[in-house]
Scaffold this motif. Structure first.
Motif, PDB file in Angstrom:
ATOM      1  N   SER A  12       0.815  -1.218   0.000  1.00 40.10           N
ATOM      2  CA  SER A  12       0.000   0.000   0.000  1.00 40.10           C
ATOM      3  C   SER A  12       0.848   1.267   0.000  1.00 40.10           C
ATOM      4  O   SER A  12       0.332   2.359  -0.239  1.00 40.10           O
ATOM      5  CB  SER A  12      -0.935   0.015   1.215  1.00 40.10           C
ATOM      6  OG  SER A  12      -0.207   0.273   2.405  1.00 40.10           O
ATOM      7  N   TYR A  18      -3.908   8.144  -6.261  1.00 35.23           N
ATOM      8  CA  TYR A  18      -4.897   7.817  -5.239  1.00 35.23           C
ATOM      9  C   TYR A  18      -6.310   7.871  -5.804  1.00 35.23           C
ATOM     10  O   TYR A  18      -6.658   8.783  -6.549  1.00 35.23           O
ATOM     11  CB  TYR A  18      -4.784   8.790  -4.070  1.00 35.23           C
ATOM     12  CG  TYR A  18      -3.374   8.938  -3.558  1.00 35.23           C
ATOM     13  CD1 TYR A  18      -2.711   7.856  -2.995  1.00 35.23           C
ATOM     14  CD2 TYR A  18      -2.697  10.143  -3.669  1.00 35.23           C
ATOM     15  CE1 TYR A  18      -1.412   7.982  -2.531  1.00 35.23           C
ATOM     16  CE2 TYR A  18      -1.402  10.281  -3.203  1.00 35.23           C
ATOM     17  CZ  TYR A  18      -0.769   9.195  -2.645  1.00 35.23           C
ATOM     18  OH  TYR A  18       0.513   9.316  -2.194  1.00 35.23           O
ATOM     19  N   ALA A  25      -5.668   8.004   1.358  1.00 38.05           N
ATOM     20  CA  ALA A  25      -4.534   7.074   1.325  1.00 38.05           C
ATOM     21  C   ALA A  25      -3.771   7.080   2.646  1.00 38.05           C
ATOM     22  O   ALA A  25      -3.355   6.029   3.124  1.00 38.05           O
ATOM     23  CB  ALA A  25      -3.602   7.417   0.167  1.00 38.05           C
ATOM     24  N   ARG A  29      -3.341   3.894   5.064  1.00 40.49           N
ATOM     25  CA  ARG A  29      -2.010   3.414   5.475  1.00 40.49           C
ATOM     26  C   ARG A  29      -1.858   3.416   6.987  1.00 40.49           C
ATOM     27  O   ARG A  29      -1.227   2.508   7.548  1.00 40.49           O
ATOM     28  CB  ARG A  29      -0.940   4.255   4.805  1.00 40.49           C
ATOM     29  CG  ARG A  29      -0.868   3.994   3.313  1.00 40.49           C
ATOM     30  CD  ARG A  29      -0.010   4.981   2.593  1.00 40.49           C
ATOM     31  NE  ARG A  29       0.045   4.677   1.163  1.00 40.49           N
ATOM     32  CZ  ARG A  29       0.465   5.522   0.260  1.00 40.49           C
ATOM     33  NH1 ARG A  29       0.873   6.731   0.598  1.00 40.49           N
ATOM     34  NH2 ARG A  29       0.484   5.171  -1.008  1.00 40.49           N
ATOM     35  N   ASN A 125     -12.680   0.526  -6.794  1.00 36.86           N
ATOM     36  CA  ASN A 125     -12.428   0.762  -5.375  1.00 36.86           C
ATOM     37  C   ASN A 125     -13.719   0.713  -4.562  1.00 36.86           C
ATOM     38  O   ASN A 125     -13.728   0.244  -3.427  1.00 36.86           O
ATOM     39  CB  ASN A 125     -11.733   2.111  -5.170  1.00 36.86           C
ATOM     40  CG  ASN A 125     -10.447   2.204  -5.950  1.00 36.86           C
ATOM     41  OD1 ASN A 125     -10.499   2.308  -7.159  1.00 36.86           O
ATOM     42  ND2 ASN A 125      -9.315   2.167  -5.287  1.00 36.86           N
ATOM     43  N   SER A 174      -5.364  -3.102   1.149  1.00 41.34           N
ATOM     44  CA  SER A 174      -4.067  -2.511   0.778  1.00 41.34           C
ATOM     45  C   SER A 174      -4.116  -1.809  -0.577  1.00 41.34           C
ATOM     46  O   SER A 174      -3.479  -0.781  -0.768  1.00 41.34           O
ATOM     47  CB  SER A 174      -2.974  -3.574   0.769  1.00 41.34           C
ATOM     48  OG  SER A 174      -2.701  -3.992   2.087  1.00 41.34           O
ATOM     49  N   VAL A 175      -4.865  -2.359  -1.518  1.00 45.96           N
ATOM     50  CA  VAL A 175      -4.951  -1.727  -2.840  1.00 45.96           C
ATOM     51  C   VAL A 175      -6.113  -0.749  -2.947  1.00 45.96           C
ATOM     52  O   VAL A 175      -6.236  -0.046  -3.946  1.00 45.96           O
ATOM     53  CB  VAL A 175      -5.050  -2.774  -3.982  1.00 45.96           C
ATOM     54  CG1 VAL A 175      -3.842  -3.670  -3.997  1.00 45.96           C
ATOM     55  CG2 VAL A 175      -6.344  -3.534  -3.927  1.00 45.96           C
TER      56      VAL A 175
END
Length: 185
Positions: A12, A18, A25, A29, A125, A174-175
Motif C-alpha cells: 500500500s 490515489y 490514502a 495506510r 475501489n 491494501s490496494v
C-alpha cells in the motif's frame, strides 16, 4: 503468516495515484500500520491486549476514513460506556474480554460505514473497500469461533477460515487507496 501480511500491507506504500485523494490514502495506510502492529503483537510476541488496542485503533481509523470522527464517537461512545461502566457492575470481565467487546463494536460500526460510503470512491475501489471490510469481519467471526469452540474439527476449521478471510481482506484493503484504471499502479 506475519511475513505474508507484512508484504501485503507494504504494497500500500508503493502507489502514488490515489482513488479518492491523499488524505484517504494516509488514513488507509495508518489503519494498515495499526493492523500490522496488532498482528505483530498477537502473532509474534503473543500479547493479545496490546494487539486488541491496535486493532481498535485500526478500525477507528477506517471508520474515520469512511465517515467521520464525529459520527464514530456517536456510534461507539454508548458501547464504550456499556463495556467499561455499566456492564462491570453486573459481571466481572477480564480486560482482554472488554477490549474484544470494544473491538467487536468498532468493527460492527465500521463495516456498514464502508458500504454506506462506497460511492465516494471510483469503481472498482467502491467494490473493493466494502468487500475487504466484510472479509475482515468474517475473519474476526472465525476468530471468535476459534476461541469459543473446544479442541476438535470445528476449532481447526475456524483456524483455517481465519486465514482464508484475513489475507484477502488485507490484500483488498491494501490496494483500495490506489486509483485503479487498468494501467499499472
Amino acid at each position: 503468516m506475519f511475513t505474508i501480511v507484512f508484504i501485503i500491507i507494504s504494497s500500500s506504500f508503493f502507489y502514488r495515484r490515489y482513488a479518492a485523494g491523499r488524505l484517504d490514502a494516509y488514513l488507509l495506510r495508518a489503519g494498515l500500520a495499526c493492523t500490522l502492529a496488532a498482528d505483530f503483537c498477537m502473532l509474534v510476541i503473543y500479547n493479545n491486549i496490546i494487539g486488541l488496542i491496535f486493532f481498535i485503533c485500526a478500525q477507528t481509523i477506517y471508520f474515520i476514513r469512511y465517515l467521520s470522527a464525529r459520527v464514530y464517537a456517536a456510534a461507539l461512545i454508548p458501547a464504550l460506556f456499556c463495556v467499561y461502566a455499566a456492564l462491570p457492575r453486573f459481571v466481572s470481565l477480564p480486560l482482554e474480554t472488554r477490549l474484544a467487546a470494544v473491538y467487536a463494536c468498532a468493527l460492527t460500526v465500521g463495516v456498514p460505514a464502508a458500504f454506506i460510503r462506497r460511492k465516494v470512491w471510483p469503481f472498482p475501489n467502491s467494490a473493493i473497500i466494502p468487500l475487504g471490510m466484510l472479509l475482515f469481519a468474517l475473519c474476526d467471526i472465525s476468530v471468535a469461533f476459534f476461541n469459543a469452540l473446544p479442541e476438535g474439527t470445528g476449532k481447526a476449521a475456524a483456524h483455517i477460515f481465519i486465514w482464508i478471510f484475513y489475507l484477502p481482506s488485507q490484500a483488498l484493503l491494501s490496494v483500495s487507496g490506489a486509483k485503479i484504471d487498468g494501467s499499472v499502479l
